[in-house]
Scaffold this motif. Sequence first.
Motif, PDB file in Angstrom:
ATOM      1  N   ARG A 101      70.393 -20.358  98.569  1.00 32.61           N
ATOM      2  CA  ARG A 101      71.430 -19.691  99.351  1.00 32.61           C
ATOM      3  C   ARG A 101      72.767 -20.380  99.130  1.00 32.61           C
ATOM      4  N   LEU A 102      73.841 -19.579  99.102  1.00 32.22           N
ATOM      5  CA  LEU A 102      75.184 -20.105  98.932  1.00 32.22           C
ATOM      6  C   LEU A 102      75.651 -20.772 100.215  1.00 32.22           C
ATOM      7  N   ALA A 103      76.174 -21.966 100.081  1.00 24.56           N
ATOM      8  CA  ALA A 103      76.754 -22.652 101.237  1.00 24.56           C
ATOM      9  C   ALA A 103      77.934 -21.839 101.763  1.00 24.56           C
ATOM     10  N   GLY A 104      77.968 -21.657 103.066  1.00 21.33           N
ATOM     11  CA  GLY A 104      79.073 -20.940 103.692  1.00 21.33           C
ATOM     12  C   GLY A 104      78.785 -19.505 104.036  1.00 21.33           C
ATOM     13  N   MET A 105      77.722 -18.932 103.489  1.00 22.97           N
ATOM     14  CA  MET A 105      77.352 -17.567 103.859  1.00 22.97           C
ATOM     15  C   MET A 105      76.829 -17.552 105.287  1.00 22.97           C
ATOM     16  N   GLN A 106      77.378 -16.663 106.104  1.00 24.03           N
ATOM     17  CA  GLN A 106      76.988 -16.572 107.506  1.00 24.03           C
ATOM     18  C   GLN A 106      76.587 -15.137 107.845  1.00 24.03           C
ATOM     19  N   ASP A 107      75.830 -14.987 108.924  1.00 20.45           N
ATOM     20  CA  ASP A 107      75.320 -13.675 109.321  1.00 20.45           C
ATOM     21  C   ASP A 107      76.415 -12.622 109.414  1.00 20.45           C
ATOM     22  N   GLY A 108      77.507 -12.940 110.064  1.00 21.71           N
ATOM     23  CA  GLY A 108      78.534 -11.934 110.296  1.00 21.71           C
ATOM     24  C   GLY A 108      79.355 -11.580 109.075  1.00 21.71           C
ATOM     25  N   ASP A 109      79.148 -12.282 107.961  1.00 20.85           N
ATOM     26  CA  ASP A 109      79.979 -12.082 106.772  1.00 20.85           C
ATOM     27  C   ASP A 109      79.250 -11.371 105.636  1.00 20.85           C
ATOM     28  N   VAL A 110      77.979 -11.017 105.837  1.00 20.46           N
ATOM     29  CA  VAL A 110      77.198 -10.417 104.763  1.00 20.46           C
ATOM     30  C   VAL A 110      76.755  -9.010 105.151  1.00 20.46           C
ATOM     31  N   PHE A 111      76.609  -8.159 104.122  1.00 18.59           N
ATOM     32  CA  PHE A 111      76.105  -6.811 104.376  1.00 18.59           C
ATOM     33  C   PHE A 111      75.595  -6.192 103.075  1.00 18.59           C
ATOM     34  N   LYS A 112      74.375  -5.670 103.121  1.00 20.39           N
ATOM     35  CA  LYS A 112      73.839  -4.785 102.095  1.00 20.39           C
ATOM     36  C   LYS A 112      73.218  -3.546 102.731  1.00 20.39           C
ATOM     37  N   PRO A 114      72.191  -1.873 107.010  1.00 18.86           N
ATOM     38  CA  PRO A 114      72.395  -2.104 108.449  1.00 18.86           C
ATOM     39  C   PRO A 114      71.424  -3.129 109.048  1.00 18.86           C
ATOM     40  N   ASP A 115      70.215  -3.199 108.507  1.00 17.39           N
ATOM     41  CA  ASP A 115      69.233  -4.164 108.978  1.00 17.39           C
ATOM     42  C   ASP A 115      69.558  -5.534 108.392  1.00 17.39           C
ATOM     43  N   PRO A 116      69.913  -6.519 109.229  1.00 20.85           N
ATOM     44  CA  PRO A 116      70.271  -7.839 108.689  1.00 20.85           C
ATOM     45  C   PRO A 116      69.133  -8.519 107.934  1.00 20.85           C
ATOM     46  N   VAL A 117      67.883  -8.219 108.316  1.00 21.49           N
ATOM     47  CA  VAL A 117      66.748  -8.787 107.579  1.00 21.49           C
ATOM     48  C   VAL A 117      66.744  -8.267 106.147  1.00 21.49           C
ATOM     49  N   GLU A 118      67.009  -6.976 105.986  1.00 28.24           N
ATOM     50  CA  GLU A 118      67.081  -6.393 104.645  1.00 28.24           C
ATOM     51  C   GLU A 118      68.268  -6.951 103.863  1.00 28.24           C
ATOM     52  N   THR A 119      69.392  -7.138 104.559  1.00 28.96           N
ATOM     53  CA  THR A 119      70.572  -7.697 103.891  1.00 28.96           C
ATOM     54  C   THR A 119      70.271  -9.088 103.332  1.00 28.96           C
ATOM     55  N   TRP A 120      69.725  -9.963 104.179  1.00 20.94           N
ATOM     56  CA  TRP A 120      69.424 -11.311 103.715  1.00 20.94           C
ATOM     57  C   TRP A 120      68.304 -11.307 102.679  1.00 20.94           C
ATOM     58  N   GLY A 121      67.354 -10.377 102.825  1.00 20.57           N
ATOM     59  CA  GLY A 121      66.294 -10.286 101.834  1.00 20.57           C
ATOM     60  C   GLY A 121      66.843 -10.002 100.453  1.00 20.57           C
ATOM     61  N   TYR A 122      67.770  -9.047 100.362  1.00 21.55           N
ATOM     62  CA  TYR A 122      68.389  -8.717  99.077  1.00 21.55           C
ATOM     63  C   TYR A 122      69.150  -9.919  98.521  1.00 21.55           C
ATOM     64  N   ILE A 123      70.022 -10.507  99.345  1.00 20.98           N
ATOM     65  CA  ILE A 123      70.861 -11.609  98.867  1.00 20.98           C
ATOM     66  C   ILE A 123      70.003 -12.794  98.437  1.00 20.98           C
ATOM     67  N   ASP A 124      69.032 -13.158  99.257  1.00 20.60           N
ATOM     68  CA  ASP A 124      68.195 -14.314  98.932  1.00 20.60           C
ATOM     69  C   ASP A 124      67.384 -14.079  97.662  1.00 20.60           C
ATOM     70  N   PHE A 125      66.819 -12.893  97.513  1.00 21.04           N
ATOM     71  CA  PHE A 125      66.057 -12.589  96.302  1.00 21.04           C
ATOM     72  C   PHE A 125      66.947 -12.726  95.065  1.00 21.04           C
ATOM     73  N   HIS A 126      68.148 -12.161  95.163  1.00 21.52           N
ATOM     74  CA  HIS A 126      69.040 -12.129  94.000  1.00 21.52           C
ATOM     75  C   HIS A 126      69.480 -13.535  93.610  1.00 21.52           C
ATOM     76  N   VAL A 127      69.961 -14.290  94.587  1.00 22.01           N
ATOM     77  CA  VAL A 127      70.444 -15.642  94.310  1.00 22.01           C
ATOM     78  C   VAL A 127      69.296 -16.532  93.826  1.00 22.01           C
ATOM     79  N   THR A 128      68.111 -16.321  94.383  1.00 19.75           N
ATOM     80  CA  THR A 128      66.963 -17.150  94.003  1.00 19.75           C
ATOM     81  C   THR A 128      66.507 -16.846  92.583  1.00 19.75           C
ATOM     82  N   ASN A 129      66.452 -15.572  92.216  1.00 15.44           N
ATOM     83  CA  ASN A 129      66.049 -15.213  90.850  1.00 15.44           C
ATOM     84  C   ASN A 129      66.970 -15.885  89.838  1.00 15.44           C
TER      85      ASN A 129
END
Length: 383
Positions: A101-112, A114-129
């Motif tokens: 995960r990128l340092a500084g990314m916060q809940d209120g600043d991310v969106f993919k 409406p479901d925040p779990v889905e948003t973080w799932g996408y971001i985490d998968f992408h950054v991790t790959n």
Amino acid sequence: MNVAVAHLAKLEGARETAISSARLKTLAWLDSLGVADLPKGVTRISAAHNPDQWPGVLLPGTYNAIMCRALLNGFEGWTAKDKSDTVAWLETSRLQDGRFRLAGMQDGDVFKKPDPVETWGYIDFHVTNYSLGAIDALSPGRAPVLDFAKRFLDQTTLLAWLAMRDLRDPWQEGNNIVNLASFLLLIEQHGTLDERARVKPALETLLAWHDRYREPTTGFWGVGQLSDPKQLLHAFAGSMHNFHVWYALGLPLPGQAEAVDYCLTLPPRIDSACIDVDAVDVLIHGHRMLGHRRIDIERWCSTLLDELLAFQEPDGGFVDVREGTRRQDGWVRGYEEPQGISNSFATWFRWIAIAMIADLLWPDRWPWRFRDMIGIGYRKSPW
């Protein structure tokens, strides 16, 4: 040698020289993005990036740069310590369960979504790959931490996750799916005996889901693609990620010829870094695996190659598009910079397209190193 043959030989020689020159310019540009007092491989995402203000952006800057260097076989002068120090630095961004995960990314600043779990799932998968891809380029075979992905070995969990895929946005979902599949394949390499045994059923479930939702006339997944050109473009761009699962497993890909036919309707000129590499990926795999419209593919790719080489910036990097604002995927209220400047993301993506085309037209002329992990930059191996 007649005049026509001599002219062609001269033209091909000039293009090969242009590729070699462009490679050296890019490697020099990547060198210029290093950060004092950090390991050699740590790289700003662009010349505009201030790492003191945005330290988290060093992670994508670095993983893009490392995978670009790996593709270009550009680790000349690097010591084993340079590589190990860079790996150690990358792993400082790893969470306990293995996600990056990128340092500084916060809940209120991310969106993919409406479901925040889905948003973080996408971001985490992408950054991790991509982070794992960079680590593998520096330290092949290094065992990753994959605890976050092991729940998908459970059929109920996997089926529930697949039921949540929204084919109104196949481009986003294609990334989700190829990233999950890449983690499953890594579990097959590095997991326990029980975990490895559960990977095959999980992949079979993933393939069966695709078989139910594929549009047979295009070979793509996505809602509305038969009535809306934009939706069709997005279906293509998302589906090429999914195709990697078939390539990696050595399985025939239903609809592959139709996918090739669609890509050949696209004009062979510069678009975004994503669209360009997506089309090239579909075409070079179709050329190799099907033998379908090979001359058309070679002509299309040859034309785009000249466009790509001419698109390189004087500093040696590449831009994504010329207009607008570029952000880290999903970080809607985070780091941003103007489009139209060289950045490590676009440079890596455009070099994937150049390298794939070059190896199609001149096999084995350069020692390209394509990714072993599926996702952008992967090419089926053995070729």
